[in-house]
Motif scaffolding. Sequence first.
Motif, PDB file in Angstrom:
ATOM      1  N   ARG A   8       0.863  -1.164   0.000  1.00  0.00           N
ATOM      2  CA  ARG A   8       0.000   0.000   0.000  1.00  0.00           C
ATOM      3  C   ARG A   8       0.908   1.224   0.000  1.00  0.00           C
ATOM      4  O   ARG A   8       1.690   1.427   0.939  1.00  0.00           O
ATOM      5  CB  ARG A   8      -0.915   0.019   1.228  1.00  0.00           C
ATOM      6  CG  ARG A   8      -1.922  -1.126   1.262  1.00  0.00           C
ATOM      7  CD  ARG A   8      -2.885  -0.968   2.433  1.00  0.00           C
ATOM      8  NE  ARG A   8      -3.887  -2.037   2.467  1.00  0.00           N
ATOM      9  CZ  ARG A   8      -4.898  -2.091   3.327  1.00  0.00           C
ATOM     10  NH1 ARG A   8      -5.038  -1.112   4.228  1.00  0.00           N
ATOM     11  NH2 ARG A   8      -5.754  -3.090   3.298  1.00  0.00           N
ATOM     12  N   GLU A   9       0.781   2.030  -1.041  1.00  0.00           N
ATOM     13  CA  GLU A   9       1.711   3.143  -1.217  1.00  0.00           C
ATOM     14  C   GLU A   9       1.672   4.127  -0.050  1.00  0.00           C
ATOM     15  O   GLU A   9       2.705   4.682   0.337  1.00  0.00           O
ATOM     16  CB  GLU A   9       1.408   3.872  -2.535  1.00  0.00           C
ATOM     17  CG  GLU A   9       1.788   3.092  -3.779  1.00  0.00           C
ATOM     18  CD  GLU A   9       3.292   2.881  -3.909  1.00  0.00           C
ATOM     19  OE1 GLU A   9       4.063   3.680  -3.311  1.00  0.00           O
ATOM     20  OE2 GLU A   9       3.700   1.928  -4.571  1.00  0.00           O
ATOM     21  N   TYR A  10       0.495   4.344   0.515  1.00  0.00           N
ATOM     22  CA  TYR A  10       0.429   5.318   1.613  1.00  0.00           C
ATOM     23  C   TYR A  10       1.179   4.801   2.843  1.00  0.00           C
ATOM     24  O   TYR A  10       1.808   5.579   3.577  1.00  0.00           O
ATOM     25  CB  TYR A  10      -1.026   5.659   1.955  1.00  0.00           C
ATOM     26  CG  TYR A  10      -1.831   4.560   2.614  1.00  0.00           C
ATOM     27  CD1 TYR A  10      -1.858   4.417   3.995  1.00  0.00           C
ATOM     28  CD2 TYR A  10      -2.591   3.673   1.850  1.00  0.00           C
ATOM     29  CE1 TYR A  10      -2.604   3.425   4.607  1.00  0.00           C
ATOM     30  CE2 TYR A  10      -3.336   2.686   2.447  1.00  0.00           C
ATOM     31  CZ  TYR A  10      -3.342   2.549   3.819  1.00  0.00           C
ATOM     32  OH  TYR A  10      -4.075   1.559   4.415  1.00  0.00           O
ATOM     33  N   GLN A  11       1.155   3.478   3.081  1.00  0.00           N
ATOM     34  CA  GLN A  11       1.898   2.934   4.214  1.00  0.00           C
ATOM     35  C   GLN A  11       3.403   3.065   3.993  1.00  0.00           C
ATOM     36  O   GLN A  11       4.150   3.393   4.923  1.00  0.00           O
ATOM     37  CB  GLN A  11       1.525   1.462   4.434  1.00  0.00           C
ATOM     38  CG  GLN A  11       0.116   1.264   4.970  1.00  0.00           C
ATOM     39  CD  GLN A  11      -0.233  -0.204   5.147  1.00  0.00           C
ATOM     40  OE1 GLN A  11       0.223  -1.061   4.383  1.00  0.00           O
ATOM     41  NE2 GLN A  11      -1.050  -0.501   6.145  1.00  0.00           N
ATOM     42  N   LEU A  12       3.833   2.823   2.766  1.00  0.00           N
ATOM     43  CA  LEU A  12       5.251   2.965   2.437  1.00  0.00           C
ATOM     44  C   LEU A  12       5.699   4.411   2.623  1.00  0.00           C
ATOM     45  O   LEU A  12       6.750   4.692   3.240  1.00  0.00           O
ATOM     46  CB  LEU A  12       5.492   2.505   0.992  1.00  0.00           C
ATOM     47  CG  LEU A  12       6.904   2.665   0.442  1.00  0.00           C
ATOM     48  CD1 LEU A  12       7.889   1.798   1.213  1.00  0.00           C
ATOM     49  CD2 LEU A  12       6.939   2.302  -1.045  1.00  0.00           C
ATOM     50  N   LYS A  13       4.917   5.339   2.104  1.00  0.00           N
ATOM     51  CA  LYS A  13       5.282   6.758   2.195  1.00  0.00           C
ATOM     52  C   LYS A  13       5.309   7.233   3.642  1.00  0.00           C
ATOM     53  O   LYS A  13       6.241   7.945   4.070  1.00  0.00           O
ATOM     54  CB  LYS A  13       4.283   7.590   1.388  1.00  0.00           C
ATOM     55  CG  LYS A  13       4.560   9.083   1.432  1.00  0.00           C
ATOM     56  CD  LYS A  13       3.519   9.867   0.640  1.00  0.00           C
ATOM     57  CE  LYS A  13       3.773  11.373   0.753  1.00  0.00           C
ATOM     58  NZ  LYS A  13       2.740  12.161   0.040  1.00  0.00           N
TER      59      LYS A  13
END
Length: 655
Positions: free
Chosen positions: A78-83
Amino acid sequence: MSGSQRTLFQTWASSLGQGPPGTAENRPPVDPGEDSDDDLMLVAVYEAERGLPADGDFPDLDASSAQVWIYPMNYPLREYQLKISEAALAQNTLVVLPTGLGKTFIASVVMYNFYRWYPFGKVVFMAPTKPLVAQQIEACYRVMGIPQSHMAELTGSTAAGRRRDVWRTRRVFFLTPQVLVNDLSRNSCPAELVKCVVIDEAHKALGNHAYCQVIRQLGSHTQQFRVLALSATPGGDLKSVQAVVSNLLISHVELRWEDSPDVQAHCHQRSVEKLVVPLGDQLSAHRDRYLQVLEKFMSRLVQNRVLAHKDLQSLTKYQLILARDQFRKNPPPHIKGAQQGALEGDFALCISLYHGYELLTQMGLRSLFCYIQGVMDGSRGQSMSRARSELQRTPCFMDLYRDLEAMFVQPSADEAFLYSHPKLKKLEEVVLQHFRTWTDPEGDLDTRVMIFSSFRESVQEISSMLNRHAPLVRAMAFMGQASAGRGVRGFTQKEQLEVVRGFRRGGFNTLVSTCVGEEGLDIGEVDLIVCFDAQKNPTRLVQRMGRTGRRRRGRIVVILAEGREERTYNQSQNNKRSVFKSISSDRSSLHLVPSGPPMLPPGLQPALHQMTITCGHFDPQGPGRSAARPRRGPLRPLPALRPHHAADRRHEGRA
């Protein structure tokens, strides 16, 4: 960089069990192979453990490990978790993320990397309650696989000397903030070695809360630690959010709502319905009688000009408390000596009576009766003795009290259930309709319902009402630990976790909870949330609503009494929208704290390394877990409501 292998800790953790990294001998060499990023990682770890020199300003840093930061690929990306994870490594960060979207996952990633970068450092995860602490240690293990032998769950029941030993030998700690405050005060916790502090339910960091004390005490020993604060909602108003930011030294905010573009795909639709219920003739008649009692005591405050005359129905307990505080600071010149003490007593009595008024209008006659019975039989404490004497000399109160006593103390065994508030009947209709008509497009026939009510007496009443419809409805009450000697006991930490597990597994399908069920605990998938009362603070309402819509569509029903409770709910919703809009549209509305000392040397930018983490089996009784408390017997649904006696009292308002 990407790869797949067992967790690094599983590869070389056996050597760590004997002491800090860097002391192991005769470690087998590692052949990096031709193009294996993961094998190169292992070489870096091996060399770091041999004691490669670190930057002079960062003597505890493992410079080789800090060349990369690791992100797990054993969960869907999930891109938001990575960011957010990357941002939280670099700055003290407040993460505002709706319930069920992976705050604990982000915390696990951040903790893991500071664990790697600082081989001698300590990592701390704080949660406000013991059940949350117990849940999070397992959740973090399942994400990143830090060995259980390196983790510790500390509670106040652990002897202080034992906790000192644990601080010396373990690396990652899960505990309540009160425990950490005590250990910092005793110098049991090596504050200068703490490198990462995770704060769950961070919106609680107001005033002199233990969260605030922890950060202040750590800051008096060292400035070089990272703070990661987690919350589904940052506060009831902008002032509260600012207080959290200031108290936790936050320099960066990561904010997501359900409609944020990068989280929308991971949010399931939730419908919210507001049902407004009239008080009805019977309850209105009892309300009017109770207002006569209030008028008698309020008039004395008005006559002495220490309270402006107000409509009794619109006056609030909070307004009374403010008026009392003003009276204490600036007593009118005509009030002298004993008269001042008498008016203090009148203020206390009116505040208590207004609490009963709120119970009557929001929860019903049974909750009101249990409250005033506690005043009259002395089980609410000696501080109420003056109130008891005053009320016993008040005929209109005693007439009302005897009528309620006839209703609830000696009901016939075969008498029909007494709906003490019209909201109860509406609640019953909503729950029965849900179970009778439940269909799930995924073919899952199991459905679960969660009901919130702020007062224990109401929780017991709702559970008894719904269990009349077994086996269609199988309800269990869920509440916190009761004060000693106060009637129906609450649940210990282990019992709370047992209730949660039973609910997730389908042992019962309806959970009736006080506020203890609002925050943090992994309740499982819930299809229907019913809020039996309104909350002035939008934080609590957001927490409640976050219990549904995690993996499939959810429904939320808010049942409100017509009048004040409906107005309270509307104001709470307006406050929530205002806070969200202010923070989202204008970050300058918050005064962020300037970044403290960096955690990595200038110029060192860890590269992202994505890899699959294979975690072993988590042992609930394994090393690091606090000693289990003795069980007090199996948990069963509450029995039908029975007569109340002085020896069987409790504090209804406690969760």
